[in-house]
Design a protein around this motif. Structure first.
Motif, PDB file in Angstrom:
ATOM      1  N   GLN A 210       9.331  16.900  -0.244  1.00  0.00           N
ATOM      2  CA  GLN A 210       8.184  15.917   0.023  1.00  0.00           C
ATOM      3  C   GLN A 210       8.956  15.150   1.177  1.00  0.00           C
ATOM      4  O   GLN A 210       8.079  15.002   2.071  1.00  0.00           O
ATOM      5  N   ILE A 211      10.231  14.918   1.420  1.00  0.00           N
ATOM      6  CA  ILE A 211      10.619  14.106   2.623  1.00  0.00           C
ATOM      7  C   ILE A 211      10.876  15.098   3.750  1.00  0.00           C
ATOM      8  O   ILE A 211      10.474  14.557   4.987  1.00  0.00           O
ATOM      9  N   VAL A 212      11.180  16.242   3.720  1.00  0.00           N
ATOM     10  CA  VAL A 212      11.298  17.352   4.569  1.00  0.00           C
ATOM     11  C   VAL A 212       9.877  17.535   5.161  1.00  0.00           C
ATOM     12  O   VAL A 212       9.491  17.588   6.244  1.00  0.00           O
ATOM     13  N   THR A 213       9.106  17.935   4.425  1.00  0.00           N
ATOM     14  CA  THR A 213       7.479  17.937   4.573  1.00  0.00           C
ATOM     15  C   THR A 213       6.975  16.859   5.481  1.00  0.00           C
ATOM     16  O   THR A 213       6.370  17.127   6.362  1.00  0.00           O
ATOM     17  N   PHE A 214       7.142  15.582   5.022  1.00  0.00           N
ATOM     18  CA  PHE A 214       6.640  14.440   5.862  1.00  0.00           C
ATOM     19  C   PHE A 214       7.033  14.129   7.089  1.00  0.00           C
ATOM     20  O   PHE A 214       6.263  14.085   7.948  1.00  0.00           O
ATOM     21  N   ALA A 215       8.784  14.519   7.338  1.00  0.00           N
ATOM     22  CA  ALA A 215       9.113  14.447   8.560  1.00  0.00           C
ATOM     23  C   ALA A 215       8.639  15.546   9.502  1.00  0.00           C
ATOM     24  O   ALA A 215       8.514  15.331  10.695  1.00  0.00           O
ATOM     25  N   ALA A 216       8.449  16.842   9.091  1.00  0.00           N
ATOM     26  CA  ALA A 216       8.218  17.846   9.726  1.00  0.00           C
ATOM     27  C   ALA A 216       6.812  17.781  10.329  1.00  0.00           C
ATOM     28  O   ALA A 216       6.588  18.194  11.489  1.00  0.00           O
TER      29      ALA A 216
ATOM     30  N   TYR B 282      11.605  10.230  12.554  1.00  0.00           N
ATOM     31  CA  TYR B 282      10.553  10.724  11.299  1.00  0.00           C
ATOM     32  C   TYR B 282      11.256  11.016   9.935  1.00  0.00           C
ATOM     33  O   TYR B 282      10.630  10.573   8.926  1.00  0.00           O
ATOM     34  N   VAL B 283      12.681  11.423  10.032  1.00  0.00           N
ATOM     35  CA  VAL B 283      13.448  11.413   8.727  1.00  0.00           C
ATOM     36  C   VAL B 283      13.461   9.939   8.219  1.00  0.00           C
ATOM     37  O   VAL B 283      13.418   9.934   7.026  1.00  0.00           O
ATOM     38  N   LEU B 284      13.951   9.187   8.940  1.00  0.00           N
ATOM     39  CA  LEU B 284      14.216   7.796   8.567  1.00  0.00           C
ATOM     40  C   LEU B 284      12.791   7.010   7.990  1.00  0.00           C
ATOM     41  O   LEU B 284      12.718   6.422   6.999  1.00  0.00           O
ATOM     42  N   GLU B 285      11.994   7.120   8.585  1.00  0.00           N
ATOM     43  CA  GLU B 285      10.425   7.015   8.114  1.00  0.00           C
ATOM     44  C   GLU B 285      10.040   7.720   6.776  1.00  0.00           C
ATOM     45  O   GLU B 285       9.309   6.820   6.025  1.00  0.00           O
ATOM     46  N   ALA B 286      10.595   8.788   6.565  1.00  0.00           N
ATOM     47  CA  ALA B 286      10.219   9.627   5.228  1.00  0.00           C
ATOM     48  C   ALA B 286      11.125   8.954   4.064  1.00  0.00           C
ATOM     49  O   ALA B 286      10.485   8.546   3.131  1.00  0.00           O
ATOM     50  N   LEU B 287      12.249   8.427   4.641  1.00  0.00           N
ATOM     51  CA  LEU B 287      12.991   7.696   3.456  1.00  0.00           C
ATOM     52  C   LEU B 287      12.606   6.417   3.379  1.00  0.00           C
ATOM     53  O   LEU B 287      12.677   6.137   2.091  1.00  0.00           O
ATOM     54  N   LEU B 288      12.125   5.758   4.309  1.00  0.00           N
ATOM     55  CA  LEU B 288      11.505   4.254   3.958  1.00  0.00           C
ATOM     56  C   LEU B 288      10.457   4.437   3.277  1.00  0.00           C
ATOM     57  O   LEU B 288      10.240   3.565   2.324  1.00  0.00           O
ATOM     58  N   VAL B 289       9.315   5.322   3.654  1.00  0.00           N
ATOM     59  CA  VAL B 289       8.313   5.228   2.726  1.00  0.00           C
ATOM     60  C   VAL B 289       8.365   5.593   1.381  1.00  0.00           C
ATOM     61  O   VAL B 289       7.664   5.359   0.431  1.00  0.00           O
ATOM     62  N   THR B 290       9.362   6.657   1.065  1.00  0.00           N
ATOM     63  CA  THR B 290       9.802   7.229  -0.283  1.00  0.00           C
ATOM     64  C   THR B 290      10.530   6.235  -0.933  1.00  0.00           C
ATOM     65  O   THR B 290      10.268   5.851  -2.286  1.00  0.00           O
ATOM     66  N   TYR B 291      11.587   5.474  -0.451  1.00  0.00           N
ATOM     67  CA  TYR B 291      12.532   4.676  -1.170  1.00  0.00           C
ATOM     68  C   TYR B 291      12.353   3.413  -1.051  1.00  0.00           C
ATOM     69  O   TYR B 291      13.003   2.403  -2.073  1.00  0.00           O
ATOM     70  N   VAL B 292      11.885   2.761  -0.230  1.00  0.00           N
ATOM     71  CA  VAL B 292      11.609   1.280   0.115  1.00  0.00           C
ATOM     72  C   VAL B 292      10.364   0.760  -0.599  1.00  0.00           C
ATOM     73  O   VAL B 292       9.147   1.083  -0.091  1.00  0.00           O
ATOM     74  N   PRO B 293      10.420  -0.018  -1.798  1.00  0.00           N
ATOM     75  CA  PRO B 293       9.341  -0.528  -2.299  1.00  0.00           C
ATOM     76  C   PRO B 293       8.442  -1.216  -1.400  1.00  0.00           C
ATOM     77  O   PRO B 293       8.735  -2.337  -0.710  1.00  0.00           O
ATOM     78  N   ALA B 294       6.891  -1.046  -1.368  1.00  0.00           N
ATOM     79  CA  ALA B 294       6.100  -1.494  -0.642  1.00  0.00           C
ATOM     80  C   ALA B 294       5.999  -3.053  -0.859  1.00  0.00           C
ATOM     81  O   ALA B 294       5.891  -3.869   0.277  1.00  0.00           O
ATOM     82  N   ASP B 295       6.242  -3.562  -2.106  1.00  0.00           N
ATOM     83  CA  ASP B 295       6.277  -5.176  -2.303  1.00  0.00           C
ATOM     84  C   ASP B 295       7.223  -5.881  -1.737  1.00  0.00           C
ATOM     85  O   ASP B 295       7.176  -7.084  -1.248  1.00  0.00           O
ATOM     86  N   LEU B 296       8.347  -5.311  -1.500  1.00  0.00           N
ATOM     87  CA  LEU B 296       9.438  -5.923  -0.765  1.00  0.00           C
ATOM     88  C   LEU B 296       9.316  -6.210   0.481  1.00  0.00           C
ATOM     89  O   LEU B 296       9.418  -7.274   1.245  1.00  0.00           O
ATOM     90  N   ILE B 297       8.513  -5.187   1.296  1.00  0.00           N
ATOM     91  CA  ILE B 297       8.218  -5.176   2.706  1.00  0.00           C
ATOM     92  C   ILE B 297       7.150  -6.247   2.668  1.00  0.00           C
ATOM     93  O   ILE B 297       7.223  -7.183   3.815  1.00  0.00           O
ATOM     94  N   ALA B 298       6.256  -6.252   1.982  1.00  0.00           N
ATOM     95  CA  ALA B 298       5.155  -6.973   2.170  1.00  0.00           C
ATOM     96  C   ALA B 298       5.481  -8.640   1.732  1.00  0.00           C
ATOM     97  O   ALA B 298       5.003  -9.394   2.341  1.00  0.00           O
ATOM     98  N   GLY B 299       6.428  -8.651   1.007  1.00  0.00           N
ATOM     99  CA  GLY B 299       6.865 -10.014   0.541  1.00  0.00           C
ATOM    100  C   GLY B 299       7.648 -10.805   1.868  1.00  0.00           C
ATOM    101  O   GLY B 299       7.644 -11.937   1.945  1.00  0.00           O
ATOM    102  N   ALA B 300       8.304  -9.948   2.685  1.00  0.00           N
ATOM    103  CA  ALA B 300       9.072 -10.505   3.656  1.00  0.00           C
ATOM    104  C   ALA B 300       8.400 -10.601   4.839  1.00  0.00           C
ATOM    105  O   ALA B 300       8.320 -11.720   5.567  1.00  0.00           O
ATOM    106  N   VAL B 301       7.464  -9.647   5.237  1.00  0.00           N
ATOM    107  CA  VAL B 301       6.825  -9.490   6.619  1.00  0.00           C
ATOM    108  C   VAL B 301       5.152  -9.368   6.481  1.00  0.00           C
ATOM    109  O   VAL B 301       4.852  -8.669   7.372  1.00  0.00           O
TER     110      VAL B 301
END
Length: 361
Positions: A60-66, A251-270
């Motif tokens: 999933q991560i490799v496909t997203f980044a590629a 794009y590797v970092l973006e794939a990791l961010l989208v996959t592993y960082v909870p959306a509510d954590l980002i939404a709660g801060a910013v």
């Protein structure tokens, strides 16, 4: 131009006949930092760690980044060709002339041309040093300093690919606005007696290894000249490798961010409405130091997880102004009051830019 020779005792070190050395001598130790401490290390290591720790998400991560990288590839090609053409043509001569004439005119042109400067970070320092040495107004130089890290031709295209043309155009307009804001602010401060004796000792010759970057005329049809063709080929290769490695990492970092960082954590801060998310994003972006090629994909990932558009803009602008090369260029040439003025204007400009962009979009 001063003759330059390569010393036999220190291959790779350029020096003038007077003995002044302007390039660090080459050492013979194993270049492990150059080999291992590169973006490519993270590009390879991050998916490998995922393969070991969470193999179910590796594909999933490799496909997203590629996929994301492939979508940006046409923009990379255009950006590389454009920057190589500007360098081979000698576009910096046109940019240098923007600082001539009346101060207000110089501020406006410096803010506009800051985004067209075909410089890497190391070349900005001798360029600005030369301008300071011949008496270019500090207000115009501040306008250039604030707009230059924010946008350039490759960044416009990469931002458009990651975040869409409205975001890219908005950042381009806000970059010019930042330059104008900073230039006018410094002009008023100087008129009020602040920032006295702001400039350290500089010389127009930079390190002595190259001519003054704002002399001469650009040659837009450069291909009949062999020397400029060589510059074009070198810049094409160098910038292609530079953009590919940083965008692969982004794009590797973006794939990791989208996959592993909870959306509510980002939404709660910013996330959410109001000024607070924008202020937080600007303050977080300042120390984050994300160059203008890595930031757009990461901001795209953050916005997918709940960051508002205004906070995303403040985050990108704050990070670009506080980048290590940008700050090093200011620190090396001006005294501390001007340096801290640059940081303050950058932070305030990031917040104002975020508010304006949030209102417009």
């Amino acid at each position: 131009m001063t003759d330059v020779e390569i010393t036999s005792a220190n291959a790779g070190c350029c020096s003038t006949p007077s003995g002044a050395v302007c390039c660090a001598p080459e050492t013979r130790t194993f270049p492990w930092k150059r080999i291992f401490l590169t973006p490519w290390t993270l590009v390879v290591a991050a998916p490998f760690v995922v393969l070991l720790a969470d193999p179910g998400r590796f594909t999933q991560i490799v496909t997203f980044a590629a996929t994301a990288f492939a979508g940006t590839a046409p923009y990379i090609a255009v950006a590389v060709l454009l920057i190589a053409w500007l360098k081979a043509a000698g576009a910096e001569a046109t940019i240098g002339r923007a600082f001539e004439g009346r101060e207000t005119q110089a501020i406006v042109l410096a803010a506009l041309f800051g985004g067209l400067a075909p410089f890497c970070s190391c070349e900005v320092i001798p360029f600005i040093a030369g301008l300071l040495a011949v008496g270019a107004p500090l207000s115009a130089i501040m306008a250039f300093w604030l707009s230059s890290p924010l946008i350039d031709p490759p960044t416009v295209l990469i931002t458009a690919a990651a975040l869409g043309w409205p975001f890219a155009i908005g950042k381009m307009v806000l970059a010019v606005g930042m330059g104008l804001f900073g230039g006018v602010a410094v002009k008023l401060m100087l008129a009020g007696g602040l920032l006295g004796n702001p400039v350290k000792a500089v010389s127009a010759g930079g390190c002595g290894c190259r001519p003054s970057p704002f002399k001469g005329k650009p040659v837009w049809r450069f291909w009949p000249q062999a020397e400029r063709n060589a510059v074009f080929r070198t810049e094409l290769r160098t910038n292609a490798l530079f953009l590919v490695k940083w965008l692969a990492l982004a794009y590797v970092l973006e794939a990791l961010l989208v996959t592993y960082v909870p959306a509510d954590l980002i939404a709660g801060a910013v996330g959410g409405e109001g000024l607070l998310p924008i202020v937080i994003a600007a303050f977080v972006g300042m120390p984050a130091y994300l160059n203008s090629y890595v930031a757009p994909p990461l901001v795209a990932g953050l916005m997918e997880q709940g960051m508002t558009a205004g906070a995303g803009m403040a985050f990108m602008i704050g990070g670009a102004v506080s980048s290590i090369p940008a700050m090093a260029g200011v620190w090396s040439l001006v005294r501390r009051p001007v340096f801290f003025t640059y940081i303050g204007l950058g932070l305030l400009g990031a917040m104002l830019s975020g508010v304006i962009f949030q209102l417009v979009v």
